[in-house]
Design a protein around this motif. Structure first.
Motif, PDB file in Angstrom:
ATOM      1  N   GLN A 138       0.826  -1.204   0.000  1.00 33.32           N
ATOM      2  CA  GLN A 138       0.000   0.000   0.000  1.00 33.32           C
ATOM      3  C   GLN A 138       0.862   1.257   0.000  1.00 33.32           C
ATOM      4  O   GLN A 138       0.555   2.229  -0.688  1.00 33.32           O
ATOM      5  CB  GLN A 138      -0.919   0.003   1.225  1.00 33.32           C
ATOM      6  N   GLN A 139       1.925   1.236   0.769  1.00 28.36           N
ATOM      7  CA  GLN A 139       2.790   2.409   0.865  1.00 28.36           C
ATOM      8  C   GLN A 139       3.623   2.601  -0.396  1.00 28.36           C
ATOM      9  O   GLN A 139       3.730   3.707  -0.912  1.00 28.36           O
ATOM     10  CB  GLN A 139       3.717   2.285   2.072  1.00 28.36           C
ATOM     11  N   LEU A 140       4.197   1.519  -0.914  1.00 26.75           N
ATOM     12  CA  LEU A 140       5.165   1.655  -2.005  1.00 26.75           C
ATOM     13  C   LEU A 140       4.541   1.652  -3.394  1.00 26.75           C
ATOM     14  O   LEU A 140       5.231   1.904  -4.377  1.00 26.75           O
ATOM     15  CB  LEU A 140       6.231   0.559  -1.887  1.00 26.75           C
ATOM     16  N   THR A 141       3.258   1.382  -3.513  1.00 28.06           N
ATOM     17  CA  THR A 141       2.603   1.514  -4.816  1.00 28.06           C
ATOM     18  C   THR A 141       1.787   2.793  -4.898  1.00 28.06           C
ATOM     19  O   THR A 141       1.154   3.059  -5.916  1.00 28.06           O
ATOM     20  CB  THR A 141       1.701   0.297  -5.129  1.00 28.06           C
ATOM     21  N   ASP A 142       1.812   3.574  -3.838  1.00 28.54           N
ATOM     22  CA  ASP A 142       1.156   4.871  -3.836  1.00 28.54           C
ATOM     23  C   ASP A 142       1.973   5.836  -4.695  1.00 28.54           C
ATOM     24  O   ASP A 142       3.199   5.716  -4.784  1.00 28.54           O
ATOM     25  CB  ASP A 142       1.065   5.388  -2.397  1.00 28.54           C
ATOM     26  N   ALA A 143       1.310   6.791  -5.314  1.00 27.43           N
ATOM     27  CA  ALA A 143       2.002   7.752  -6.177  1.00 27.43           C
ATOM     28  C   ALA A 143       3.080   8.522  -5.420  1.00 27.43           C
ATOM     29  O   ALA A 143       4.112   8.889  -5.995  1.00 27.43           O
ATOM     30  CB  ALA A 143       1.001   8.719  -6.789  1.00 27.43           C
ATOM     31  N   GLU A 144       2.871   8.739  -4.122  1.00 28.94           N
ATOM     32  CA  GLU A 144       3.853   9.483  -3.334  1.00 28.94           C
ATOM     33  C   GLU A 144       5.149   8.714  -3.136  1.00 28.94           C
ATOM     34  O   GLU A 144       6.174   9.284  -2.775  1.00 28.94           O
ATOM     35  CB  GLU A 144       3.264   9.858  -1.977  1.00 28.94           C
ATOM     36  N   ALA A 145       5.125   7.395  -3.371  1.00 30.41           N
ATOM     37  CA  ALA A 145       6.339   6.582  -3.209  1.00 30.41           C
ATOM     38  C   ALA A 145       7.327   6.818  -4.340  1.00 30.41           C
ATOM     39  O   ALA A 145       8.478   6.431  -4.239  1.00 30.41           O
ATOM     40  CB  ALA A 145       5.976   5.105  -3.127  1.00 30.41           C
ATOM     41  N   GLY A 146       6.874   7.455  -5.410  1.00 27.12           N
ATOM     42  CA  GLY A 146       7.758   7.716  -6.533  1.00 27.12           C
ATOM     43  C   GLY A 146       7.791   6.554  -7.513  1.00 27.12           C
ATOM     44  O   GLY A 146       7.193   5.510  -7.290  1.00 27.12           O
ATOM     45  N   LEU A 147       8.523   6.756  -8.589  1.00 23.33           N
ATOM     46  CA  LEU A 147       8.554   5.761  -9.654  1.00 23.33           C
ATOM     47  C   LEU A 147       9.255   4.473  -9.252  1.00 23.33           C
ATOM     48  O   LEU A 147       8.993   3.410  -9.808  1.00 23.33           O
ATOM     49  CB  LEU A 147       9.242   6.357 -10.891  1.00 23.33           C
ATOM     50  N   SER A 148      10.157   4.527  -8.298  1.00 26.86           N
ATOM     51  CA  SER A 148      10.878   3.317  -7.902  1.00 26.86           C
ATOM     52  C   SER A 148      10.183   2.569  -6.764  1.00 26.86           C
ATOM     53  O   SER A 148      10.671   1.524  -6.326  1.00 26.86           O
ATOM     54  CB  SER A 148      12.313   3.667  -7.489  1.00 26.86           C
ATOM     55  N   GLY A 149       9.052   3.055  -6.294  1.00 25.34           N
ATOM     56  CA  GLY A 149       8.338   2.403  -5.198  1.00 25.34           C
ATOM     57  C   GLY A 149       8.005   0.943  -5.473  1.00 25.34           C
ATOM     58  O   GLY A 149       8.320   0.075  -4.647  1.00 25.34           O
ATOM     59  N   PRO A 150       7.384   0.606  -6.617  1.00 20.12           N
ATOM     60  CA  PRO A 150       7.066  -0.800  -6.882  1.00 20.12           C
ATOM     61  C   PRO A 150       8.311  -1.688  -6.956  1.00 20.12           C
ATOM     62  O   PRO A 150       8.299  -2.813  -6.472  1.00 20.12           O
ATOM     63  CB  PRO A 150       6.331  -0.756  -8.228  1.00 20.12           C
ATOM     64  N   SER A 151       9.380  -1.174  -7.524  1.00 16.61           N
ATOM     65  CA  SER A 151      10.616  -1.958  -7.583  1.00 16.61           C
ATOM     66  C   SER A 151      11.159  -2.214  -6.180  1.00 16.61           C
ATOM     67  O   SER A 151      11.601  -3.322  -5.853  1.00 16.61           O
ATOM     68  CB  SER A 151      11.663  -1.221  -8.423  1.00 16.61           C
ATOM     69  N   THR A 152      11.096  -1.211  -5.338  1.00 15.92           N
ATOM     70  CA  THR A 152      11.543  -1.359  -3.956  1.00 15.92           C
ATOM     71  C   THR A 152      10.683  -2.386  -3.233  1.00 15.92           C
ATOM     72  O   THR A 152      11.188  -3.215  -2.470  1.00 15.92           O
ATOM     73  CB  THR A 152      11.487  -0.004  -3.224  1.00 15.92           C
ATOM     74  N   TRP A 153       9.376  -2.370  -3.486  1.00 12.54           N
ATOM     75  CA  TRP A 153       8.484  -3.342  -2.857  1.00 12.54           C
ATOM     76  C   TRP A 153       8.863  -4.761  -3.274  1.00 12.54           C
ATOM     77  O   TRP A 153       8.948  -5.657  -2.437  1.00 12.54           O
ATOM     78  CB  TRP A 153       7.028  -3.044  -3.220  1.00 12.54           C
ATOM     79  N   HIS A 154       9.096  -4.961  -4.566  1.00 14.26           N
ATOM     80  CA  HIS A 154       9.486  -6.293  -5.034  1.00 14.26           C
ATOM     81  C   HIS A 154      10.795  -6.745  -4.392  1.00 14.26           C
ATOM     82  O   HIS A 154      10.893  -7.853  -3.870  1.00 14.26           O
ATOM     83  CB  HIS A 154       9.627  -6.313  -6.563  1.00 14.26           C
ATOM     84  N   ARG A 155      11.801  -5.886  -4.431  1.00 17.47           N
ATOM     85  CA  ARG A 155      13.135  -6.254  -3.955  1.00 17.47           C
ATOM     86  C   ARG A 155      13.186  -6.432  -2.442  1.00 17.47           C
ATOM     87  O   ARG A 155      13.691  -7.438  -1.941  1.00 17.47           O
ATOM     88  CB  ARG A 155      14.142  -5.190  -4.385  1.00 17.47           C
ATOM     89  N   ASP A 156      12.665  -5.463  -1.709  1.00 14.56           N
ATOM     90  CA  ASP A 156      12.844  -5.453  -0.257  1.00 14.56           C
ATOM     91  C   ASP A 156      11.759  -6.195   0.509  1.00 14.56           C
ATOM     92  O   ASP A 156      11.974  -6.570   1.665  1.00 14.56           O
ATOM     93  CB  ASP A 156      12.898  -4.016   0.266  1.00 14.56           C
ATOM     94  N   HIS A 157      10.600  -6.393  -0.101  1.00 18.49           N
ATOM     95  CA  HIS A 157       9.489  -6.974   0.651  1.00 18.49           C
ATOM     96  C   HIS A 157       8.995  -8.285   0.040  1.00 18.49           C
ATOM     97  O   HIS A 157       8.983  -9.312   0.715  1.00 18.49           O
ATOM     98  CB  HIS A 157       8.349  -5.966   0.775  1.00 18.49           C
ATOM     99  N   LEU A 158       8.555  -8.259  -1.214  1.00 23.03           N
ATOM    100  CA  LEU A 158       7.971  -9.448  -1.825  1.00 23.03           C
ATOM    101  C   LEU A 158       8.952 -10.610  -1.877  1.00 23.03           C
ATOM    102  O   LEU A 158       8.633 -11.718  -1.447  1.00 23.03           O
ATOM    103  CB  LEU A 158       7.461  -9.133  -3.234  1.00 23.03           C
ATOM    104  N   ASP A 159      10.147 -10.378  -2.403  1.00 19.22           N
ATOM    105  CA  ASP A 159      11.104 -11.470  -2.563  1.00 19.22           C
ATOM    106  C   ASP A 159      11.427 -12.130  -1.231  1.00 19.22           C
ATOM    107  O   ASP A 159      11.469 -13.357  -1.126  1.00 19.22           O
ATOM    108  CB  ASP A 159      12.380 -10.977  -3.249  1.00 19.22           C
ATOM    109  N   GLN A 160      11.608 -11.320  -0.201  1.00 21.00           N
ATOM    110  CA  GLN A 160      11.919 -11.869   1.124  1.00 21.00           C
ATOM    111  C   GLN A 160      10.725 -12.626   1.703  1.00 21.00           C
ATOM    112  O   GLN A 160      10.883 -13.689   2.305  1.00 21.00           O
ATOM    113  CB  GLN A 160      12.334 -10.746   2.079  1.00 21.00           C
TER     114      GLN A 160
END
Length: 199
Positions: A138-160
């Motif tokens: 919810q936080q990292l796919t919000d527009a305020e997270a910026g363009l790299s938010g979804p990538s950060t979510w995948h790398r730092d959260h989903l994969d783990q």
């Protein structure tokens, strides 16, 4: 007198190529999940009681501290810190996200090396990990997270999270390894140590 104006042909039917239907269905599922999440959030916000200014009592500082903590709102948004109706509402919203976005996109095949349980809400560790993953989403796919938010979510959260959830010794270790042979069993956890020695 006859009408000599040229006739305008009707609009051509709109067709979507078959290859794009999967993308459209995925986008629709994501949108539906977001709408459900927003609805659950609005319901939760609408049902939370508004703190009423408490009257002064003779209970002293302890009562004042409790009143201050209550006025600040919940101590945590983490699902395991919630109880009763708040837990149930949060689990419903989480289930929508898991069923309509997470599993269709990231579910992958079930096997002994990547187990999954359709009754995941009965596994406290799975609920905790999926909820944390959803909060980060919810936080990292919000527009305020910026363009790299979804990538950060995948790398730092989903994969783990996937490494732990779907590991052969993870919370689903005793559950389904084949979609055709559904199995569900919650593994026992270590018993707390007893205080007091026997002689």
């Amino acid at each position: 007198m006859s009408d000599t104006s040229p006739t305008t042909p009707g609009p051509e039917p709109f067709r979507i190529p078959d290859g794009d239907l999967d993308d459209l269905a995925s986008t629709l599922a994501k949108t539906m999940a977001e709408v459900r999440q927003h609805g659950a959030l609005l319901d939760r916000l609408g049902s939370d009681p508004v703190p009423v200014a408490s009257q002064q009592t003779d209970d002293g500082p302890a009562a004042e501290a409790a009143d201050a903590a209550q006025a600040e709102g919940p101590a945590s948004v983490f699902i395991l810190a919630l109880g009763g109706e708040a837990y149930a509402a949060e689990l419903t919203a989480l289930s929508d996200w898991v069923n309509y976005l997470f599993l269709p996109v990231y579910g992958r095949e079930i096997s002994s090396s990547r187990p999954w349980c359709a009754q995941w809400p009965e596994h406290p560790e799975a609920v905790a990990r999926l909820h944390a993953l959803w909060l980060a989403w919810q936080q990292l796919t919000d527009a305020e997270a910026g363009l790299s938010g979804p990538s950060t979510w995948h790398r730092d959260h989903l994969d783990q999270a996937l490494v732990h959830l779907r590991s052969p010794d993870g919370p689903f270790a005793a559950c389904t390894t084949s979609p055709t042979r559904a199995n569900h069993r919650v593994l026992a956890t270590p018993a707390p140590e007893q205080s007091g020695a026997t002689e």
